[in-house]
Design an enzyme around this catalytic site. Structure first.
Site, PDB file in Angstrom:
ATOM      1  N   CYS A 117     -11.250   3.569  -1.397  1.00 54.24           N
ATOM      2  CA  CYS A 117     -10.019   4.093  -0.800  1.00 54.24           C
ATOM      3  C   CYS A 117      -9.814   3.349   0.509  1.00 54.24           C
ATOM      4  O   CYS A 117     -10.787   3.067   1.228  1.00 54.24           O
ATOM      5  CB  CYS A 117     -10.158   5.596  -0.548  1.00 54.24           C
ATOM      6  N   THR A 118      -8.554   3.046   0.796  1.00 51.49           N
ATOM      7  CA  THR A 118      -8.236   2.269   2.001  1.00 51.49           C
ATOM      8  C   THR A 118      -8.730   2.925   3.288  1.00 51.49           C
ATOM      9  O   THR A 118      -8.981   2.241   4.272  1.00 51.49           O
ATOM     10  CB  THR A 118      -6.711   2.127   2.119  1.00 51.49           C
ATOM     11  N   HIS A 119      -8.844   4.251   3.276  1.00 51.16           N
ATOM     12  CA  HIS A 119      -9.155   4.963   4.524  1.00 51.16           C
ATOM     13  C   HIS A 119     -10.645   5.084   4.808  1.00 51.16           C
ATOM     14  O   HIS A 119     -11.037   5.339   5.942  1.00 51.16           O
ATOM     15  CB  HIS A 119      -8.557   6.374   4.471  1.00 51.16           C
ATOM     16  N   ASP A 164       0.855  -1.186   0.000  1.00 49.60           N
ATOM     17  CA  ASP A 164       0.000   0.000   0.000  1.00 49.60           C
ATOM     18  C   ASP A 164       0.890   1.235   0.000  1.00 49.60           C
ATOM     19  O   ASP A 164       2.073   1.160   0.329  1.00 49.60           O
ATOM     20  CB  ASP A 164      -0.905  -0.007   1.245  1.00 49.60           C
ATOM     21  N   SER A 165       0.298   2.384  -0.304  1.00 53.97           N
ATOM     22  CA  SER A 165       1.043   3.638  -0.272  1.00 53.97           C
ATOM     23  C   SER A 165       1.460   4.004   1.155  1.00 53.97           C
ATOM     24  O   SER A 165       2.325   4.865   1.330  1.00 53.97           O
ATOM     25  CB  SER A 165       0.180   4.752  -0.855  1.00 53.97           C
ATOM     26  N   TYR A 192      -0.274   8.513  -2.587  1.00 51.54           N
ATOM     27  CA  TYR A 192      -0.262   8.210  -4.017  1.00 51.54           C
ATOM     28  C   TYR A 192      -1.457   8.874  -4.720  1.00 51.54           C
ATOM     29  O   TYR A 192      -1.454   9.031  -5.941  1.00 51.54           O
ATOM     30  CB  TYR A 192      -0.373   6.694  -4.245  1.00 51.54           C
ATOM     31  N   GLY A 193      -2.458   9.247  -3.935  1.00 46.37           N
ATOM     32  CA  GLY A 193      -3.741   9.698  -4.488  1.00 46.37           C
ATOM     33  C   GLY A 193      -3.691  10.983  -5.276  1.00 46.37           C
ATOM     34  O   GLY A 193      -4.644  11.329  -5.966  1.00 46.37           O
ATOM     35  N   GLU A 237      -6.291   9.894   9.136  1.00 40.88           N
ATOM     36  CA  GLU A 237      -4.986   9.626   9.771  1.00 40.88           C
ATOM     37  C   GLU A 237      -4.795  10.466  11.024  1.00 40.88           C
ATOM     38  O   GLU A 237      -4.096  10.068  11.949  1.00 40.88           O
ATOM     39  CB  GLU A 237      -3.846   9.853   8.765  1.00 40.88           C
ATOM     40  N   CYS A 278      -3.864  -0.833  -2.078  1.00 39.50           N
ATOM     41  CA  CYS A 278      -4.088   0.592  -2.347  1.00 39.50           C
ATOM     42  C   CYS A 278      -5.029   0.749  -3.547  1.00 39.50           C
ATOM     43  O   CYS A 278      -4.746   0.231  -4.632  1.00 39.50           O
ATOM     44  CB  CYS A 278      -2.734   1.227  -2.660  1.00 39.50           C
ATOM     45  N   ASN A 279      -6.126   1.446  -3.339  1.00 45.33           N
ATOM     46  CA  ASN A 279      -7.056   1.667  -4.453  1.00 45.33           C
ATOM     47  C   ASN A 279      -6.407   2.436  -5.586  1.00 45.33           C
ATOM     48  O   ASN A 279      -6.646   2.162  -6.757  1.00 45.33           O
ATOM     49  CB  ASN A 279      -8.293   2.430  -3.963  1.00 45.33           C
ATOM     50  N   THR A 280      -5.562   3.415  -5.224  1.00 44.36           N
ATOM     51  CA  THR A 280      -4.924   4.227  -6.268  1.00 44.36           C
ATOM     52  C   THR A 280      -3.993   3.356  -7.118  1.00 44.36           C
ATOM     53  O   THR A 280      -4.001   3.431  -8.347  1.00 44.36           O
ATOM     54  CB  THR A 280      -4.170   5.403  -5.621  1.00 44.36           C
TER      55      THR A 280
HETATM   56  N1  DGL Z   1      -4.062   4.051  -0.153  1.00 44.34           N
HETATM   57  C1  DGL Z   1      -4.665   5.115  -0.932  1.00 44.34           C
HETATM   58  C2  DGL Z   1      -5.890   4.580  -1.666  1.00 44.34           C
HETATM   59  O1  DGL Z   1      -6.497   3.615  -1.263  1.00 44.34           O
HETATM   60  C3  DGL Z   1      -5.029   6.314  -0.062  1.00 44.34           C
HETATM   61  C4  DGL Z   1      -3.827   7.092   0.438  1.00 44.34           C
HETATM   62  C5  DGL Z   1      -2.989   7.715  -0.675  1.00 44.34           C
HETATM   63  O2  DGL Z   1      -3.444   8.674  -1.338  1.00 44.34           O
HETATM   64  O3  DGL Z   1      -1.899   7.223  -0.888  1.00 44.34           O
HETATM   65  O4  DGL Z   1      -6.263   5.113  -2.685  1.00 44.34           O
END
Ligand code: DGL
Length: 283
Positions: free
Chosen positions: A188-190, A10-11, A42-43, A155, A73-75
């Site tokens: 998105c993971t969050h 993940d990012s 990464y987003g 976060e 990571c979704n991105t």
């Molecule tokens: N992990 C990223 C996602 O799921 C969110 C955090 C980022 O922008 O890196 O898209």
């Protein structure tokens, strides 16, 4: 049967919300996780950068002989899956395909069959979700909604009922007042940590799809089909690697994992940064 670990990248620490679901569903699997806490987020980055970073993380994880790599990571899943599949010799599962399939199933049973995608700027700009949804169901309407402020708010420890979170959710999701959706994907993971905030805005009739949960179901299905599940007898181990600030990863990450995190090692830049790997696919 195959006792090799599942590698997850993940990012940063958000992917632990996906690991949480994997550990719930597949407690016998060992997991090795790499969070790129030095280069998060990464987003807001471009496809080329996200693809290069994702590939570096995956290559670092190959030293553990994983039976599978999960792009939590979704991105990364939205921008880099084609590159990862092309460049890696190990199977790779991302979060977009399983979440899109679940959203299509839910939307096909509901009216209006409209799907909201909630994600980072880059995930939304990539059009990966609409493409995956339309490949399965061309008639479904998709409303993409970028919610960039939500990652830092989560976060920071702000909960679903926090005033600033509520205002941000109301503002970002305002387009859905005019075009109501029957399904919303937490892309998105969050966002699973803000599920209640989304649910309050969307109302009880909207189905919320958690991309991490759907991915864990897909991973279980894949391991079973390939007959490479871990021997179920003992609990799987978990090892984490980060590119910066293990203490913060441990502290903030435990809220995503819903477990204490003990085994976190810092990886230095020379151990995983290999330089630009992808010059093609630039955008
Ligand atoms: N992990 C990223 C996602 O799921 C969110 C955090 C980022 O922008 O890196 O898209």
């Amino acid at each position: 049967v195959n006792a090799n670990p599942i590698a997850v990248f993940d990012s940063g620490l958000g992917g632990l919300s996906v690991v949480r679901r994997l550990r719930e569903l597949l407690p016998g699997e060992s997991i090795v996780y790499f969070g790129d806490t030095a280069r998060v987020p990464y987003g807001s980055k471009t496809r080329r950068t996200v693809a290069n970073f994702s590939l570096e993380l995956s290559r670092f994880l190959l030293q553990f002989n994983p039976k599978l790599i999960v792009a939590a990571c979704n991105t990364s899943s939205a921008l880099a899956m084609d590159v990862l599949k092309r460049e890696l010799s190990v199977p790779v599962i991302g979060v977009v395909t399983p979440a899109a399939a679940a959203a299509v199933r839910a939307a096909s049973e509901a009216a209006p069959g409209r799907i909201a995608i909630l994600g980072t700027e880059a995930t939304i700009a990539s059009d990966a979700y609409p493409a995956a949804i339309h490949a399965l169901a061309p008639q479904l309407e998709v409303v993409p909604v970028a919610c960039p402020l939500l990652v830092p708010l989560v976060e920071e420890g702000r909960a679903a009922d926090d005033l600033i979170v509520r205002l941000a959710v109301e503002d970002y999701l305002a387009p859905l007042r005019k075009r109501p959706a029957s399904v919303a994907v937490l892309a998105c993971t969050h966002y699973p940590l803000l599920r209640e905030s989304f649910a309050r805005f969307l109302g009880p009739d909207v189905d919320i799809v958690d991309s991490g949960r759907e991915t864990s179901v897909e991973v279980a299905r894949f391991l079973e089909a390939e007959r490479i599940l871990s021997p179920a007898a003992q609990a799987g181990s978990m090892r984490c690697f980060v590119s910066d600030n293990p203490a913060r990863f441990r502290r903030v990450g435990s809220r995503f994992l819903c477990e204490e995190i003990s085994d976190v090692a810092l990886v230095s830049a020379e151990e995983y940064i290999t330089g630009p790997l992808v010059e093609r696919d630039a955008s």
